[in-house]
Scaffold this motif. Structure first.
Motif, PDB file in Angstrom:
ATOM      1  N   LEU A  18       1.808 -14.619  36.967  1.00 30.42           N
ATOM      2  CA  LEU A  18       2.914 -14.689  36.022  1.00 30.42           C
ATOM      3  C   LEU A  18       4.123 -15.222  36.664  1.00 30.42           C
ATOM      4  CD1 LEU A  18       3.142 -11.113  34.126  1.00 30.42           C
ATOM      5  CD2 LEU A  18       2.615 -13.494  32.873  1.00 30.42           C
ATOM      6  N   ARG A  19       4.974 -15.804  36.257  1.00 26.88           N
ATOM      7  CA  ARG A  19       6.306 -16.225  36.811  1.00 26.88           C
ATOM      8  C   ARG A  19       7.331 -15.693  36.345  1.00 26.88           C
ATOM      9  NH1 ARG A  19       9.025 -22.268  37.659  1.00 26.88           N
ATOM     10  NH2 ARG A  19       9.588 -21.884  35.391  1.00 26.88           N
ATOM     11  N   LEU A  20       8.019 -14.986  36.800  1.00 27.39           N
ATOM     12  CA  LEU A  20       9.264 -14.319  36.706  1.00 27.39           C
ATOM     13  C   LEU A  20      10.518 -14.952  36.827  1.00 27.39           C
ATOM     14  CD1 LEU A  20       8.862 -10.623  37.652  1.00 27.39           C
ATOM     15  CD2 LEU A  20       7.980 -11.882  35.572  1.00 27.39           C
ATOM     16  N   SER A  21      11.531 -14.877  36.055  1.00 29.85           N
ATOM     17  CA  SER A  21      12.824 -15.670  36.122  1.00 29.85           C
ATOM     18  C   SER A  21      14.055 -14.845  36.261  1.00 29.85           C
ATOM     19  CB  SER A  21      13.093 -16.801  35.060  1.00 29.85           C
ATOM     20  OG  SER A  21      11.988 -17.610  34.794  1.00 29.85           O
ATOM     21  N   CYS A  22      15.026 -15.259  37.152  1.00 28.00           N
ATOM     22  CA  CYS A  22      16.148 -14.345  36.924  1.00 28.00           C
ATOM     23  C   CYS A  22      17.469 -15.320  37.016  1.00 28.00           C
ATOM     24  CB  CYS A  22      16.337 -13.487  38.365  1.00 28.00           C
ATOM     25  SG  CYS A  22      18.037 -12.797  38.783  1.00 28.00           S
ATOM     26  N   THR A  23      17.791 -15.472  35.815  1.00 26.09           N
ATOM     27  CA  THR A  23      19.115 -16.452  35.594  1.00 26.09           C
ATOM     28  C   THR A  23      20.309 -15.685  35.857  1.00 26.09           C
ATOM     29  OG1 THR A  23      17.795 -18.017  34.236  1.00 26.09           O
ATOM     30  CG2 THR A  23      20.223 -18.092  34.270  1.00 26.09           C
ATOM     31  N   ALA A  24      21.340 -16.286  36.542  1.00 18.99           N
ATOM     32  CA  ALA A  24      22.787 -15.644  36.715  1.00 18.99           C
ATOM     33  C   ALA A  24      23.603 -16.385  36.053  1.00 18.99           C
ATOM     34  CB  ALA A  24      22.689 -15.890  38.287  1.00 18.99           C
ATOM     35  N   SER A  25      24.810 -15.818  35.429  1.00 15.00           N
ATOM     36  CA  SER A  25      25.816 -16.310  34.957  1.00 15.00           C
ATOM     37  C   SER A  25      27.208 -15.614  35.713  1.00 15.00           C
ATOM     38  CB  SER A  25      26.112 -16.028  33.396  1.00 15.00           C
ATOM     39  OG  SER A  25      25.902 -14.813  33.129  1.00 15.00           O
ATOM     40  N   GLY A  26      28.017 -16.374  35.911  1.00 16.71           N
ATOM     41  CA  GLY A  26      29.435 -15.771  36.589  1.00 16.71           C
ATOM     42  C   GLY A  26      29.220 -15.730  38.284  1.00 16.71           C
ATOM     43  N   ILE A  27      28.200 -16.113  38.554  1.00 15.20           N
ATOM     44  CA  ILE A  27      27.940 -16.271  40.163  1.00 15.20           C
ATOM     45  C   ILE A  27      27.111 -17.397  40.343  1.00 15.20           C
ATOM     46  CG2 ILE A  27      28.429 -13.771  40.648  1.00 15.20           C
ATOM     47  CD1 ILE A  27      25.372 -13.472  41.250  1.00 15.20           C
ATOM     48  N   LEU A  28      27.307 -17.972  41.631  1.00 18.04           N
ATOM     49  CA  LEU A  28      26.175 -18.850  42.074  1.00 18.04           C
ATOM     50  C   LEU A  28      25.225 -18.026  42.970  1.00 18.04           C
ATOM     51  CD1 LEU A  28      28.407 -21.861  42.981  1.00 18.04           C
ATOM     52  CD2 LEU A  28      27.138 -21.592  40.949  1.00 18.04           C
ATOM     53  N   LEU A  29      23.786 -17.956  42.461  1.00 12.97           N
ATOM     54  CA  LEU A  29      22.654 -17.503  43.284  1.00 12.97           C
ATOM     55  C   LEU A  29      22.696 -17.673  45.020  1.00 12.97           C
ATOM     56  CD1 LEU A  29      19.783 -17.170  40.688  1.00 12.97           C
ATOM     57  CD2 LEU A  29      21.558 -15.376  41.296  1.00 12.97           C
ATOM     58  N   SER A  30      22.907 -19.228  44.896  1.00  9.66           N
ATOM     59  CA  SER A  30      22.855 -19.501  46.400  1.00  9.66           C
ATOM     60  C   SER A  30      23.933 -19.211  47.249  1.00  9.66           C
ATOM     61  CB  SER A  30      23.018 -21.186  46.203  1.00  9.66           C
ATOM     62  OG  SER A  30      24.232 -21.622  45.686  1.00  9.66           O
ATOM     63  N   GLU A  31      24.958 -18.616  46.847  1.00 11.38           N
ATOM     64  CA  GLU A  31      25.963 -17.906  47.695  1.00 11.38           C
ATOM     65  C   GLU A  31      25.825 -16.417  47.911  1.00 11.38           C
ATOM     66  OE1 GLU A  31      29.763 -18.523  45.731  1.00 11.38           O
ATOM     67  OE2 GLU A  31      29.487 -20.668  46.251  1.00 11.38           O
ATOM     68  N   TYR A  32      24.600 -15.670  47.461  1.00 15.56           N
ATOM     69  CA  TYR A  32      24.474 -14.372  47.517  1.00 15.56           C
ATOM     70  C   TYR A  32      22.900 -14.209  48.273  1.00 15.56           C
ATOM     71  CZ  TYR A  32      28.519 -13.658  44.929  1.00 15.56           C
ATOM     72  OH  TYR A  32      29.780 -13.583  44.448  1.00 15.56           O
ATOM     73  N   THR A  33      22.671 -13.172  48.834  1.00 12.87           N
ATOM     74  CA  THR A  33      21.383 -12.509  49.115  1.00 12.87           C
ATOM     75  C   THR A  33      20.694 -12.032  47.773  1.00 12.87           C
ATOM     76  OG1 THR A  33      21.854 -12.333  51.305  1.00 12.87           O
ATOM     77  CG2 THR A  33      20.020 -11.092  50.183  1.00 12.87           C
ATOM     78  N   MET A  34      19.781 -12.568  47.295  1.00 14.85           N
ATOM     79  CA  MET A  34      19.190 -11.895  46.010  1.00 14.85           C
ATOM     80  C   MET A  34      17.862 -11.124  46.174  1.00 14.85           C
ATOM     81  SD  MET A  34      21.442 -13.181  43.702  1.00 14.85           S
ATOM     82  CE  MET A  34      20.285 -12.715  42.478  1.00 14.85           C
ATOM     83  N   HIS A  35      17.774 -10.317  45.419  1.00 13.60           N
ATOM     84  CA  HIS A  35      16.681  -9.258  45.653  1.00 13.60           C
ATOM     85  C   HIS A  35      15.808  -9.402  44.356  1.00 13.60           C
ATOM     86  CE1 HIS A  35      18.662  -7.887  49.053  1.00 13.60           C
ATOM     87  NE2 HIS A  35      19.925  -7.814  48.450  1.00 13.60           N
ATOM     88  N   TRP A  36      14.246  -9.006  44.530  1.00 17.85           N
ATOM     89  CA  TRP A  36      13.594  -8.556  43.499  1.00 17.85           C
ATOM     90  C   TRP A  36      12.971  -7.238  43.835  1.00 17.85           C
ATOM     91  CZ3 TRP A  36      12.744 -10.483  38.901  1.00 17.85           C
ATOM     92  CH2 TRP A  36      12.869 -11.815  38.551  1.00 17.85           C
ATOM     93  N   TYR A  37      13.093  -6.352  42.910  1.00 19.81           N
ATOM     94  CA  TYR A  37      12.726  -5.002  43.010  1.00 19.81           C
ATOM     95  C   TYR A  37      11.579  -4.682  41.840  1.00 19.81           C
ATOM     96  CZ  TYR A  37      16.521  -3.376  46.170  1.00 19.81           C
ATOM     97  OH  TYR A  37      17.408  -3.257  47.158  1.00 19.81           O
ATOM     98  N   ARG A  38      10.904  -3.723  41.991  1.00 17.47           N
ATOM     99  CA  ARG A  38      10.160  -3.303  40.778  1.00 17.47           C
ATOM    100  C   ARG A  38       9.964  -1.752  41.005  1.00 17.47           C
ATOM    101  NH1 ARG A  38       4.088  -5.256  43.141  1.00 17.47           N
ATOM    102  NH2 ARG A  38       3.819  -3.715  44.652  1.00 17.47           N
ATOM    103  N   GLN A  39       9.675  -1.100  39.698  1.00 19.55           N
ATOM    104  CA  GLN A  39       9.637   0.290  39.446  1.00 19.55           C
ATOM    105  C   GLN A  39       8.325   0.458  38.627  1.00 19.55           C
ATOM    106  OE1 GLN A  39      13.238   2.269  38.282  1.00 19.55           O
ATOM    107  NE2 GLN A  39      12.390   4.238  39.110  1.00 19.55           N
ATOM    108  N   GLY A  40       7.345   1.117  39.465  1.00 22.54           N
ATOM    109  CA  GLY A  40       6.477   1.597  38.515  1.00 22.54           C
ATOM    110  C   GLY A  40       6.658   2.812  37.854  1.00 22.54           C
TER     111      GLY A  40
END
Length: 115
Positions: A18-40
């Motif tokens: 699968l490929r998950l996407s995370c789209t941002a509005s109001g900020i530029l992703l390239s300027e931040y440290t971005m994380h993927w979390y999961r919760q089972g």
């Protein structure tokens, strides 16, 4: 409005992708440290991957070699390519960053790995 929106989850058989996407509005992703979390269903929220503004990426041992995080700065979207999925990857997946000292979370996307 600053917002993160995940998509791409679903039901997949073991060994699938699968490929998950995370789209941002109001900020530029390239300027931040971005994380993927999961919760089972039985677990605390787990950090599985992150990408720094310089493009450097880290992965948890549980997903290393199977998951790949990437970022499209034109689309302002972060992706998590998940291969060789296992039942234990079943979880709600969230993207996250810290914006002005506050945690910013998306709504999450469910990934279910089952035969």
């Amino acid at each position: 409005q600053v917002q993160l929106v995940e998509s791409g989850g679903g039901l997949v058989q073991p060994g699938g992708s699968l490929r998950l996407s995370c789209t941002a509005s109001g900020i530029l992703l390239s300027e931040y440290t971005m994380h993927w979390y999961r919760q089972g269903p039985e677990n605390q929220r787990e950090l599985i991957a992150n990408i720094f503004s310089d493009g450097h990426r880290n992965y948890a041992d549980s997903v290393k070699g199977r998951f790949t995080l990437s970022r499209d700065d034109v689309k302002n979207t972060m992706y998590l390519q998940m291969n060789d999925l296992k039942p234990e990857d079943t979880a709600v997946y969230y993207c996250n960053t810290v914006f002005r000292t506050q945690d910013l979370w998306g709504q999450g996307t469910q990934v279910t790995v089952s035969s």
